[in-house]
Scaffold this motif. Structure first.
Motif, PDB file in Angstrom:
ATOM      1  N   GLU A   1      -2.049  -0.358  -9.873  1.00 35.04           N
ATOM      2  CA  GLU A   1      -1.756  -1.238 -10.999  1.00 35.04           C
ATOM      3  C   GLU A   1      -1.640  -2.684 -10.518  1.00 35.04           C
ATOM      4  O   GLU A   1      -1.424  -2.947  -9.326  1.00 35.04           O
ATOM      5  N   SER A   2      -1.797  -3.612 -11.424  1.00 35.22           N
ATOM      6  CA  SER A   2      -1.626  -5.024 -11.081  1.00 35.22           C
ATOM      7  C   SER A   2      -0.192  -5.284 -10.630  1.00 35.22           C
ATOM      8  O   SER A   2       0.761  -4.706 -11.151  1.00 35.22           O
TER       9      SER A   2
ATOM     10  N   LEU B   1       3.445   6.844  -6.849  1.00 36.69           N
ATOM     11  CA  LEU B   1       3.935   5.967  -5.803  1.00 36.69           C
ATOM     12  C   LEU B   1       4.262   4.609  -6.397  1.00 36.69           C
ATOM     13  O   LEU B   1       3.540   4.115  -7.269  1.00 36.69           O
ATOM     14  N   ASP B   2       5.334   3.996  -5.888  1.00 42.94           N
ATOM     15  CA  ASP B   2       5.677   2.621  -6.227  1.00 42.94           C
ATOM     16  C   ASP B   2       5.921   1.864  -4.932  1.00 42.94           C
ATOM     17  O   ASP B   2       6.551   2.398  -3.991  1.00 42.94           O
TER      18      ASP B   2
ATOM     19  N   SER C   1       5.612  10.417   1.560  1.00 39.94           N
ATOM     20  CA  SER C   1       4.919  11.668   1.243  1.00 39.94           C
ATOM     21  C   SER C   1       5.218  12.014  -0.209  1.00 39.94           C
ATOM     22  O   SER C   1       6.371  12.257  -0.572  1.00 39.94           O
ATOM     23  N   ARG C   2       4.152  12.021  -1.020  1.00 39.16           N
ATOM     24  CA  ARG C   2       4.363  12.305  -2.437  1.00 39.16           C
ATOM     25  C   ARG C   2       4.335  13.799  -2.735  1.00 39.16           C
ATOM     26  O   ARG C   2       4.798  14.240  -3.783  1.00 39.16           O
ATOM     27  N   ASN C   3       3.723  14.592  -1.821  1.00 42.27           N
ATOM     28  CA  ASN C   3       3.715  16.049  -1.946  1.00 42.27           C
ATOM     29  C   ASN C   3       3.479  16.646  -0.563  1.00 42.27           C
ATOM     30  O   ASN C   3       3.167  15.910   0.390  1.00 42.27           O
ATOM     31  N   PRO C   4       3.640  17.954  -0.379  1.00 40.51           N
ATOM     32  CA  PRO C   4       3.593  18.538   0.969  1.00 40.51           C
ATOM     33  C   PRO C   4       2.266  18.359   1.707  1.00 40.51           C
ATOM     34  O   PRO C   4       2.214  18.586   2.914  1.00 40.51           O
TER      35      PRO C   4
ATOM     36  N   GLN D   1       0.879   3.465  -8.382  1.00 41.37           N
ATOM     37  CA  GLN D   1      -0.324   4.279  -8.503  1.00 41.37           C
ATOM     38  C   GLN D   1       0.083   5.656  -9.003  1.00 41.37           C
ATOM     39  O   GLN D   1       1.054   6.240  -8.515  1.00 41.37           O
ATOM     40  N   THR D   2      -0.677   6.181  -9.962  1.00 37.34           N
ATOM     41  CA  THR D   2      -0.402   7.507 -10.516  1.00 37.34           C
ATOM     42  C   THR D   2      -1.607   8.408 -10.309  1.00 37.34           C
ATOM     43  O   THR D   2      -2.753   7.996 -10.552  1.00 37.34           O
TER      44      THR D   2
END
Length: 967
Positions: free
Chosen positions: A814-815, A791-792, A732-735, A807-808
């Protein structure tokens, strides 16, 4: 004769001053007790003594010069006028105005020297705020009132054990009747419970109060247990085991290793040790000091010894006959005690007591720390014997030996006899002595143990004697109560009248032993002293746990830079627990205290968390998740393939296991599957699993309610399902957002997501690492969110290489690119788990087990180049770990990482790194499963629900689920 206009003016001045009665009486006594004019020119000093009780007259002139009050001419006129007109003494200061001997200037001078600035001030709570009665106040032919025990809780409230044998909470910041509250339960109403009256108490490392023994107004054979009071929940709970015998008037001392020593209270001095982590008592075998004292004065010294100060209450049965008499049967031989093993201990006497040694029965002892030698001194004040209770003694307890001895008895400079008096250590280093004198308006005193100087203090309005309690408040004031008296009195020491108080703008809630920390204050440049003070828990005037610890500091702008007491086990200087932090300016004025918990985290005892489905398969993964700082939920697959969960709130008892329905057309899932979980916000948990058909399923729970029905999340891999027992890794990157990652049957890497609890997005591939090839179907894609929109992900390819993509802001992935090779340039096993952790928004660290079983790590800062891989030593007696092991990592505070793994021998090991420094040596974390290690290849999962706490979980040989925690 005074002119009428002048007299009128002076009368107006007198009326406008509003002199307080206590100050008025003090000034009158000063004027009336003078024999000559010289007695009014200076305040009569209280002598400075050396450690042998000899007055140091060299200091007398300096003391006198600082206390000049009236010049000679006005002093002589007052003496002459008093002796002529008022031979029995002045009755009111207006009589001096009428004699043209006093004006506002002289009165201000008298008020300064004899007022609150030098003496402090007592305040009595109004009658409507007296201590309420809850039960019977009668015991036989006696009537009891008020309180007998008092303990200052870290919530700011005071817990009273009242004379009617109930417990009561009081808020000293609220002087209304509403400030008294009842706890949620009472020890004497619990099954087989009893009154806590006449027991003893001590604070545990987590702030709970442990009350020991008691049983009422006489020895009680059932008073064998400890009762713990939780200040947050306001509830009492009994210890899991009893003491070796009943105890009445015992003494308890907190040791530095989460243990409590309990001595005496009956019999001939038996000792029990209470283990806070195990919640049980163990009797200590010793036979060489059979002393009879009740409430013996025992002090924990910085070198871990326990010192007996000769104070106590004599023989129990003589006490029952007459609590105030001078009794025999006490032990006048001071000694020091040490534990020689887990269940053994030894007393060693100091220099033999002489026949003329003062009887300190019903005296009061305190220990004074100093950052300069002597580092620990014990002071004993008063006693029951009228021939010696007008004296005190001092001993240097820094380095005791059989040759150590007490000083000669030193007279109290005010000549008072004190028995059952109270002594409270103040933030400025003084000892405030009150009570223990038969009568109202009894003299109090302030003693400076560093300079051996005494000062008079405001007289105590009411009589406080046997069963009195006195303790320091966070305000810097002193509370006093007890002695068949329902009133509460508050003493404001002189330092509260010496100007404005410094303020603490910020201080941390928790500080580790030896930690450097900052305190924010706008008064930093004026600060002269910083202290930690252990809160008092006192009964019958006895609290040998008092300690004031001065902290070295540096001031810079609005910051104080401090170091907590050292982290050397077992922390005898400052045992774990809550302390009041005071900052004092150079005039000695203290701030209001800030509560700080001083701790040294350590691993506790392993315990088993119930039994889902007759235990679970070995090497199962127990997946933990924390939805808020006080809650943990765990998930696991049972032997029947059912999905089970349990939870714990506020560190309490783990809830019973219960199933979470069945995905996959109502069927259970393959055993050894992994149920992963994520908390997107404080009230929501989502879980994921792969079913028998290879479908990906999810369920969720909101606000701790009913679990939702399982439902499928489409199919990745060209519409096909995924290999059974695959990991579905959620993040979870945010709520409002969840993303999940999985390997498909074709070895492709796929992701799906959900925003705001809406529909799950269609699966889509995230490229192919490994020279464009997919990855082995049994690989694991791990993921981490280092920031709200980043995310990574990490995976091991067909060639054993470690790859990452990112991904941002929800944009394109990204590759993939490789992150070097650990293990001397070689790759890792294809099914290895690359475990990621983010210790800060700008830092990622990853961990993996190499082909040689070595544990390796790499990291990246600010999205830059990945660092070279390097090994993190070897657990398990220097050997590496099984190559299919998982290294689980957690960050419980910024810039700190802890990792966990199971070794070849099945031992559970941990290592850690702080601020990017060297990795600490590996060390084992005990053994769950009836003392045995766990199967090699098991996974130790971990989570931090709040700063400075880690919980870990593992499945043992017997399929039981075990947990341990650090904090």
């Amino acid at each position: 004769m005074i002119k009428s206009s002048q007299a009128a003016n002076d009368n107006c001045e007198l009326e406008s001053i509003n002199l307080k009665p206590a100050v008025h009486r003090r000034i009158l006594n000063f004027l009336n007790e003078a024999i000559s004019a010289a007695d009014l020119e200076y305040l009569k000093p209280l002598f400075i003594h050396d450690h042998e009780g000899v007055p140091i007259h060299d200091h007398e002139d300096q003391t006198v010069s600082q206390n000049r009050v009236l010049d000679h001419d006005i002093a002589q006129k007052i003496i002459n006028y008093r002796d002529l007109e008022y031979p029995l003494g002045f009755r009111h200061l207006k009589e001096l105005f009428s004699g043209d001997l006093l004006n506002s200037g002289v009165l201000d001078t008298l008020k300064h020297h004899l007022g609150e600035f030098n003496f402090g001030e007592w305040f009595s709570l109004p009658s409507e705020s007296q201590i309420p009665r809850r039960g019977s106040m009668h015991q036989g032919d006696r009537t009891y009132d008020g309180v007998i025990h008092a303990a200052l809780l870290h919530t700011g409230s005071i817990l009273f054990i009242t004379a009617d044998e109930t417990t009561l909470l009081w808020n000293p910041e609220d002087l209304t009747p509403a400030s008294f509250q009842d706890p949620r339960n009472q020890p004497h109403t619990m099954p087989e419970g009893y009154s806590q009256l006449c027991g003893h108490h001590v604070f545990l490392s987590d702030g709970r109060l442990l009350s020991l023994g008691g049983g009422g107004y006489g020895p009680n054979p059932i008073a064998r247990w400890g009762y713990k009071f939780d200040p947050i929940e306001k509830t009492w709970a009994r210890t899991s085991t009893p003491m070796s015998d009943s105890r009445w008037y015992p003494t308890a001392v907190a040791l530095g290793d989460r243990k409590v020593l309990v001595a005496c209270g009956h019999g001939t001095g038996e000792i029990d040790i209470y283990d806070e982590a195990a919640d049980r008592f163990t009797k200590v075998d010793l036979d060489n000091k059979p002393f009879f004292n009740l409430y013996p004065g025992l002090h924990l010294l910085p070198n871990h010894l326990i010192f007996y100060s000769r104070t106590g209450w004599g023989s129990a049965f003589r006490e029952l006959l007459n609590p105030l008499q001078t009794t025999g049967g006490s032990d006048e031989q001071s000694a020091y005690f040490s534990l020689t093993g887990a269940n053994t201990g030894l007393w060693r006497d100091i220099a033999p007591a002489s026949p003329s040694i003062a009887d300190r029965t019903k005296g009061m002892s305190v220990m004074v720390y100093s950052n300069t030698p002597p580092n620990a001194r014990v002071l004993v004040f008063g006693g029951a014997d009228p021939s010696t209770n007008n004296t005190y003694e001092v001993i240097d307890a820094s380095s005791l030996s059989p040759n150590s001895s007490w000083s000669a008895p030193i007279p109290f400079p005010d000549g008072e006899h004190r028995s059952l008096s109270s002594a409270v250590l103040l933030p400025d280093g003084n000892v405030f002595i009150s009570g223990g004198i038969q009568g109202t308006n009894s003299p109090c005193a302030l003693f400076n143990p560093q300079t051996n100087t005494w000062l008079r203090a405001a007289a105590l309005p009411s009589q406080r004697d046997y069963h009195s309690v006195s303790l320091l408040l966070p305000s810097g004031k002193v509370m006093m109560a007890g002695w068949q008296n329902s009133t509460i009195e508050i003493y404001s020491p002189p330092y509260l009248f010496h100007g404005s108080r410094p303020t603490i703008a910020f201080a941390p809630d928790m500080v580790r032993h030896g930690q450097r920390f900052n305190v924010e204050t706008p008064d930093a440049e004026s600060i002269g002293r910083v202290v930690l003070i252990r809160p008092m828990a006192v009964t019958h005037q006895t609290d040998t746990e008092q300690r004031v610890i001065e902290l070295p500091f540096q001031a810079q702008r609005n910051q104080l830079f401090l170091a907590a007491p050292d982290g050397v086990e077992p922390y005898s200087m400052a045992p774990r627990g809550y302390y009041m932090l005071f900052i004092l300016n150079r005039e000695g004025v203290p701030s209001v205290a800030k509560w700080i918990r001083l701790y040294s985290p350590s691993w506790h005892a392993w315990f088993r968390i119930g039994r889902p489905d007759q235990d679970v398969p070995q090497r199962s993964v127990v997946w933990p998740v924390s939805r808020n700082p006080e809650r943990i939920d765990i998930f696991v697959i049972g032997n029947n393939g059912g999905i089970y969960t349990s939870g714990q709130t506020n560190g309490g008892v783990w809830e019973g296991w219960h199933p979470v329905g069945n995905p996959g057309a109502g069927e259970n899932v393959p055993t050894n599957s992994v149920v992963s979980a994520v908390a997107r916000n404080s009230d929501r948990i989502d879980i994921f699993v792969v079913g028998h058909n290879g479908g990906i399923y999810t369920s969720g729970q909101a606000n701790g309610g009913v679990w939702e029905n399982w439902h499928a999340i489409g199919n990745p891999g060209a519409g096909e399902n995924v290999p059974i027992r695959s990991y579905v890794w959620p993040v979870s990157r945010n709520p409002e957002r969840i993303d999940i990652f999985v390997i498909g049957n074709n070895g492709g890497i796929y992701t799906s997501g959900q925003t705001n609890g809406g529909a799950w997005e269609g699966w889509h591939p995230v490229g192919n690492p490994g020279a464009g090839e997919n990855v082995p179907t049994n690989s694991v894609v791990s993921a981490v969110a280092r920031a709200a929109n980043r995310l990574d992900i990490f995976v091991v390819g067909h060639n054993g290489g470690i790859y990452t993509s990112g991904q941002t802001n929800g944009g394109a992935w990204e590759s993939w690119h490789p992150i070097g090779n650990p293990d001397a340039g070689q790759t890792v096993p294809t099914r290895s788990v690359v475990f990621p952790v983010s210790r800060s928004m700008d830092r990622l660290d990853i961990f993996v087990v190499g082909n040689n079983g070595g544990i390796y790590t790499s990291g990246q800062t600010n999205g830059g180049a990945w660092e070279d891989w390097h090994p993190i030593g070897n657990p398990d007696a220097g050997e590496n770990v099984p190559i299919n092991s998982v290294v689980w990592a957690v960050s419980h505070i910024p810039n700190r990482i802890d990792i966990f793994v199971v070794g070849h021998n099945g031992g559970i090991y941990t290592s850690g790194q702080t601020d990017g420094g060297a990795w600490e040596g590996w060390h084992p974390i005990g053994n769950p499963d009836a003392g045995e290690n766990v199967p090699p290849g098991s996974v130790v999962s971990s989570i931090s629900r709040k700063p400075e706490q880690i919980d870990i979980f593992v499945v043992g040989h017997n399929g039981g689920i075990y947990s341990n925690w650090w904090g």
